[in-house]
Write a protein that holds these residues in place. Structure first.
Motif, PDB file in Angstrom:
ATOM      1  N   LEU A   1      -1.233  11.122  -0.137  1.00 54.04           N
ATOM      2  CA  LEU A   1       0.014  11.887  -0.136  1.00 54.04           C
ATOM      3  C   LEU A   1       1.140  11.075  -0.777  1.00 54.04           C
ATOM      4  CD1 LEU A   1       0.091  13.709   3.322  1.00 54.04           C
ATOM      5  CD2 LEU A   1      -0.160  14.725   1.047  1.00 54.04           C
TER       6      LEU A   1
ATOM      7  N   LEU B   1       0.588  11.375  -4.543  1.00 53.68           N
ATOM      8  CA  LEU B   1       0.844  12.710  -5.079  1.00 53.68           C
ATOM      9  C   LEU B   1       2.315  13.085  -4.996  1.00 53.68           C
ATOM     10  CD1 LEU B   1      -2.231  14.691  -3.661  1.00 53.68           C
ATOM     11  CD2 LEU B   1      -1.974  13.620  -5.902  1.00 53.68           C
TER      12      LEU B   1
ATOM     13  N   THR C   1      -7.594  14.970  -8.074  1.00 58.48           N
ATOM     14  CA  THR C   1      -7.510  15.327  -6.662  1.00 58.48           C
ATOM     15  C   THR C   1      -8.005  16.748  -6.429  1.00 58.48           C
ATOM     16  OG1 THR C   1      -5.593  13.863  -6.380  1.00 58.48           O
ATOM     17  CG2 THR C   1      -5.971  15.535  -4.688  1.00 58.48           C
TER      18      THR C   1
ATOM     19  N   TRP D   1      -2.314  17.343   6.919  1.00 59.91           N
ATOM     20  CA  TRP D   1      -2.309  16.831   5.540  1.00 59.91           C
ATOM     21  C   TRP D   1      -1.999  17.960   4.563  1.00 59.91           C
ATOM     22  CZ3 TRP D   1      -4.231  17.440   0.729  1.00 59.91           C
ATOM     23  CH2 TRP D   1      -4.171  16.351  -0.152  1.00 59.91           C
TER      24      TRP D   1
ATOM     25  N   ALA E   1       1.159  18.198   2.221  1.00 57.88           N
ATOM     26  CA  ALA E   1       0.973  18.279   0.766  1.00 57.88           C
ATOM     27  C   ALA E   1       1.777  19.437   0.187  1.00 57.88           C
ATOM     28  CB  ALA E   1      -0.504  18.438   0.435  1.00 57.88           C
TER      29      ALA E   1
ATOM     30  N   ILE F   1       4.392  17.359  -2.544  1.00 55.34           N
ATOM     31  CA  ILE F   1       3.932  17.317  -3.939  1.00 55.34           C
ATOM     32  C   ILE F   1       4.980  17.984  -4.826  1.00 55.34           C
ATOM     33  CG2 ILE F   1       2.170  18.115  -5.554  1.00 55.34           C
ATOM     34  CD1 ILE F   1       0.118  17.808  -3.365  1.00 55.34           C
TER      35      ILE F   1
ATOM     36  N   ALA G   1       1.314  22.071  -5.053  1.00 57.93           N
ATOM     37  CA  ALA G   1       1.796  22.066  -3.670  1.00 57.93           C
ATOM     38  C   ALA G   1       1.437  23.366  -2.968  1.00 57.93           C
ATOM     39  CB  ALA G   1       3.305  21.845  -3.645  1.00 57.93           C
TER      40      ALA G   1
ATOM     41  N   PHE H   1      -2.365  23.613  -2.008  1.00 55.75           N
ATOM     42  CA  PHE H   1      -2.736  22.880  -0.794  1.00 55.75           C
ATOM     43  C   PHE H   1      -2.092  23.495   0.448  1.00 55.75           C
ATOM     44  CE2 PHE H   1      -3.617  19.271  -3.779  1.00 55.75           C
ATOM     45  CZ  PHE H   1      -4.932  19.063  -3.398  1.00 55.75           C
TER      46      PHE H   1
END
Length: 306
Positions: A59, A62, A75, A187, A191, A195, A201, A204
Motif C-alpha cells: 500500500l 501504490l 499488482t 487492505w 487501497a 491509490i 483505486a 480494489f
C-alpha cells in the motif's frame, strides 16, 4: 502425554472437558464461538492493525506519487491471476463435499458457489482496468504475460489452499476464509482510498464488501462445524500455515515491485549485445543469438537404439 502428541502441539488447553467445551467430544474442545474469537485474535486482528497503521509495504508503494504504471500493472496482474485461480479452486472444493441423508452441508455449497462468482467477477474487473488504462491490447494477453503469472511464493500458497479441499469443511474455511482472505479485508478498503490512480483505486475498493462477505462465510462455517477437538486442532494448523504462506508471498511480492523489469533483464540484454539482429515475419525482434548444438545429451538414448 507424549511430547509431540496432537494435544501437546495444537490444543491450547488440554485439560479435559469444562463448562466452555463444545458438544460430542471426549477431549478438550472450545465452544465454537470462543474458538472463532481465538482465530480472529491470532490471525486476523494483528494484520488489521498493521494495515490501519499504514505499515503495509504494498500500500505504501501504490500510494506513493512515484508509483509507476509498471508497478500498477504488476499488482493487478498478480491479483488477477489469484482471483481466477482461487475461483477455480473453490470449484474443485465442491467435488469434495459429502452430503449426508439430510444434506447438512448444502448451505455451505451455496455459499461456495456465490464465492466462485465473486472471484471471477473480481478477475474481470482487473481485466477491464488494464484494458482501460491501455496496459494491454486484449484480455487474452494476460494469460501468457510474464507479469501475470504466479511467483513461487504465490504458487506455494495456492497449492496449499488447493490441498485443503481434502480436509473437513471447517478446516478449509478457517484456512482460506479466515487466515487468507479476512486479514486483507481492510487492505482493499485502504487501497480504494490511498491509490492515486482513480481507476485502480476503484477496482480494489469495490471488492471490500464481497471480501467481507467471504470472511463471514468462514465465520459461519467455523461456528457451525468446528465443534470437535480434532477439527479445531487441524483448523489451528491450517490457519498457521496459510497465514505464514500468505505473508511470505506478500513480502516477496512487495520487494519484487521495487525492482524495475529493465534491471531484471539487464544481464540478458548485455549477453545479447554482440549478437546480430533477428527478424520474424518481417519484424525485428532484437539481437538474438541462436545456438543449436548437435551433440546429444550425455546418457540420452534414441528410440532406434533400444
Amino acid at each position: 502425554m507424549g511430547r509431540f502428541t496432537t494435544s501437546a502441539q495444537y490444543f491450547l488447553e488440554p485439560t479435559g472437558l469444562d463448562e466452555e467445551s463444545g458438544r460430542f467430544e471426549t477431549g478438550h474442545t472450545k465452544a465454537s464461538k470462543k474458538f472463532l474469537e481465538e482465530l480472529k485474535e491470532t490471525y486476523i486482528l494483528p494484520i488489521w492493525e498493521l494495515i490501519k497503521d499504514g505499515r503495509d509495504p504494498i500500500l505504501q508503494l501504490l500510494a506513493s506519487p512515484d508509483c509507476t504504471d509498471e508497478q500498477l500493472f504488476k499488482t493487478m496482474g498478480m491479483f488477477w491471476q489469484f482471483e481466477r485461480s482461487v475461483g477455480a479452486l473453490h470449484g474443485t472444493w465442491l467435488l469434495g463435499y459429502t452430503f449426508g441423508s439430510k444434506g447438512e452441508y448444502q448451505e455451505v455449497e451455496y455459499l461456495e458457489i456465490r464465492q466462485i462468482y465473486d472471484e471471477y467477477k473480481h478477475a474481470r474487473m482487473y481485466e477491464d482496468a488494464v484494458l482501460q488504462l491501455g496496459y494491454v491490447d486484449a484480455r487474452r494477453e494476460l494469460f501468457t504475460h510474464p507479469w501475470c503469472q504466479f511467483s513461487p511464493e504465490a504458487l506455494g500458497l495456492h497449492t496449499f489452499l488447493q490441498r485443503l479441499g481434502t480436509y473437513p469443511i471447517a478446516v478449509r474455511a478457517a484456512g482460506n476464509h479466515l487466515a487468507s482472505e479476512a486479514p486483507l479485508v481492510p487492505w482493499f478498503e485502504a487501497a480504494g482510498r490511498v491509490i492515486r490512480n482513480p481507476l485502480v483505486a476503484g477496482t480494489f475498493g469495490a471488492q471490500t464488501i464481497e471480501e467481507t462477505e467471504h470472511m463471514k462465510i468462514g465465520e459461519y462455517v467455523v461456528l457451525k462445524y468446528a465443534q470437535t477437538s480434532e477439527v479445531q486442532a487441524l483448523a489451528r494448523w491450517a490457519c498457521h500455515m496459510v497465514n505464514t504462506l500468505t505473508l511470505r508471498f506478500l513480502d516477496t511480492f512487495a520487494k519484487s515491485l521495487e525492482v524495475k523489469e529493465e534491471h531484471m533483464l539487464a544481464p540478458v540484454l548485455r549477453a545479447r549485445a554482440d549478437a546480430p539482429p533477428a527478424f520474424a515475419n518481417g519484424h525485428n525482434i532484437g539481437p538474438v543469438k541462436v545456438e543449436a548444438p548437435t551433440e546429444p545429451v550425455p546418457g540420452f538414448v534414441l528410440p532406434s537404439a533400444l
